[in-house]
Design an enzyme around this catalytic site. Structure first.
Site, mmCIF file in Angstrom:
data_model
loop_
_atom_site.group_PDB
_atom_site.id
_atom_site.type_symbol
_atom_site.label_atom_id
_atom_site.label_comp_id
_atom_site.label_asym_id
_atom_site.label_seq_id
_atom_site.Cartn_x
_atom_site.Cartn_y
_atom_site.Cartn_z
ATOM 1 N N GLY A 133 0.784 -1.224 0.000
ATOM 2 C CA GLY A 133 0.000 0.000 0.000
ATOM 3 C C GLY A 133 0.815 1.272 0.000
ATOM 4 O O GLY A 133 0.297 2.331 0.381
ATOM 5 N N THR B 23 1.769 3.138 -2.505
ATOM 6 C CA THR B 23 1.197 4.128 -3.413
ATOM 7 C C THR B 23 -0.081 4.722 -2.837
ATOM 8 O O THR B 23 -0.315 5.935 -2.953
ATOM 9 C CB THR B 23 0.927 3.507 -4.789
ATOM 10 O OG1 THR B 23 2.156 3.010 -5.335
ATOM 11 C CG2 THR B 23 0.348 4.535 -5.751
ATOM 12 N N LYS C 30 7.990 8.277 -8.670
ATOM 13 C CA LYS C 30 8.216 6.828 -8.720
ATOM 14 C C LYS C 30 9.387 6.642 -9.684
ATOM 15 O O LYS C 30 9.195 6.409 -10.879
ATOM 16 C CB LYS C 30 6.957 6.117 -9.233
ATOM 17 C CG LYS C 30 7.038 4.604 -9.241
ATOM 18 C CD LYS C 30 6.737 4.023 -7.889
ATOM 19 C CE LYS C 30 6.623 2.494 -7.969
ATOM 20 N NZ LYS C 30 6.408 1.903 -6.640
ATOM 21 N N ASP D 268 0.709 2.909 -10.612
ATOM 22 C CA ASP D 268 1.165 3.546 -9.376
ATOM 23 C C ASP D 268 1.693 4.953 -9.659
ATOM 24 O O ASP D 268 1.386 5.910 -8.935
ATOM 25 C CB ASP D 268 2.259 2.718 -8.710
ATOM 26 C CG ASP D 268 1.734 1.438 -8.081
ATOM 27 O OD1 ASP D 268 0.498 1.303 -7.956
ATOM 28 O OD2 ASP D 268 2.551 0.577 -7.713
ATOM 29 N N GLY E 74 9.757 4.162 -3.387
ATOM 30 C CA GLY E 74 10.578 3.068 -3.882
ATOM 31 C C GLY E 74 9.745 2.014 -4.599
ATOM 32 O O GLY E 74 8.561 2.213 -4.888
ATOM 33 N N ALA E 75 10.360 0.894 -4.881
ATOM 34 C CA ALA E 75 9.675 -0.227 -5.531
ATOM 35 C C ALA E 75 9.851 -1.446 -4.645
ATOM 36 O O ALA E 75 10.980 -1.825 -4.328
ATOM 37 C CB ALA E 75 10.252 -0.481 -6.924
ATOM 38 N N ASN F 273 -0.760 0.122 7.626
ATOM 39 C CA ASN F 273 -1.742 0.138 6.544
ATOM 40 C C ASN F 273 -2.518 -1.177 6.508
ATOM 41 O O ASN F 273 -1.929 -2.246 6.368
ATOM 42 C CB ASN F 273 -1.046 0.366 5.199
ATOM 43 C CG ASN F 273 -2.041 0.526 4.072
ATOM 44 O OD1 ASN F 273 -3.048 1.214 4.215
ATOM 45 N ND2 ASN F 273 -1.769 -0.099 2.941
ATOM 46 N N GLN F 274 -3.827 -1.070 6.639
ATOM 47 C CA GLN F 274 -4.711 -2.233 6.511
ATOM 48 C C GLN F 274 -5.256 -2.257 5.094
ATOM 49 O O GLN F 274 -5.989 -1.363 4.686
ATOM 50 C CB GLN F 274 -5.877 -2.141 7.503
ATOM 51 C CG GLN F 274 -6.779 -3.361 7.513
ATOM 52 C CD GLN F 274 -6.093 -4.571 8.143
ATOM 53 O OE1 GLN F 274 -5.804 -4.568 9.323
ATOM 54 N NE2 GLN F 274 -5.838 -5.583 7.338
#
Length: 215
Positions: A23, A25, A46, A65, A128-129, A187-188
């Protein structure tokens, strides 16, 4: 235990995750939108995206993204500024680049970002990626880009079984690379649930060397 704090709406940050698909993005997009709503200039980048998954015109592809970051920041930058390196296959960047006979380097990405990061007004996020140690080429990782950019790091932690271990190991790696973990976001993901999520967040608050950031 460090107390939770609201996400800052100005500053420059490198955003990483405990893994891919955690999550990053979504968090960055929400963050950029909130900065804009507060009257702050906002920019999201990005630098390398693996996966050309949106055809915006015949034969013209983008990464979803990167598009989300561009739109969340109000489309103030051209797509190529937001995402200078788009690799077609949804693979680790070093594999996606090798598949098309290309080599992507930290120096290339740093050169592209240099002018943008000279702007200090408002909020600037560099996403980042995947996770912290994702390979960029045969000898460099995305962590090397974060290191040369020397930005404070924000860690997105997906709430799922194993997230405590993933978060603590990532925090250790960030520190070992000489960078500051400025904060972390729990993050859920939509459609998922974690047993004892509040207890897991409390454990992360007690053990991570940075405050939890929230909306």
């Amino acid at each position: 235990m460090l107390t939770a704090r609201p996400l800052p709406l100005h500053g420059r940050f490198f955003v990483t995750g405990t893994d891919t698909e955690v999550g990053k993005t979504w968090v960055c997009s929400q963050w950029l939108q909130r900065a804009r709503a507060a009257g702050q200039p906002a920019r999201g980048f990005k630098p390398v995206a693996a996966g050309a998954d949106v055809e915006v015109a015949p034969g013209q592809w983008r990464n979803s993204d990167a598009l989300a970051l561009q739109q969340a920041a109000g489309n103030v930058l051209a797509y190529d500024s937001v995402n200078p390196v788009l690799l077609p296959a949804p693979l680790s960047p070093h594999l996606a680049a090798a598949a098309i006979g290309r080599t992507v380097t930290v120096a290339q990405l740093q050169q592209h970002l240099a002018g943008h990061l000279a702007v200090t007004e408002g909020l600037t996020l560099v996403e980042g990626a995947g996770g912290w140690r994702v390979p960029l080429n045969d000898s460099e990782t995305l962590a090397d880009l974060a290191r040369v950019l020397a930005l404070p790091v924000v860690l997105v932690v997906r709430l799922q079984l194993g997230c405590i271990n993933h978060a603590l190991l990532t925090a250790e790696a960030i520190a070992a690379d000489g960078l500051i973990l400025a904060g972390w976001v729990a993050n859920q993901m939509p459609g998922t649930a974690m047993a004892a999520s509040a207890d897991n967040i409390a454990t992360l608050r007690a053990r991570l060397p940075a405050p939890q950031w929230h909306w």
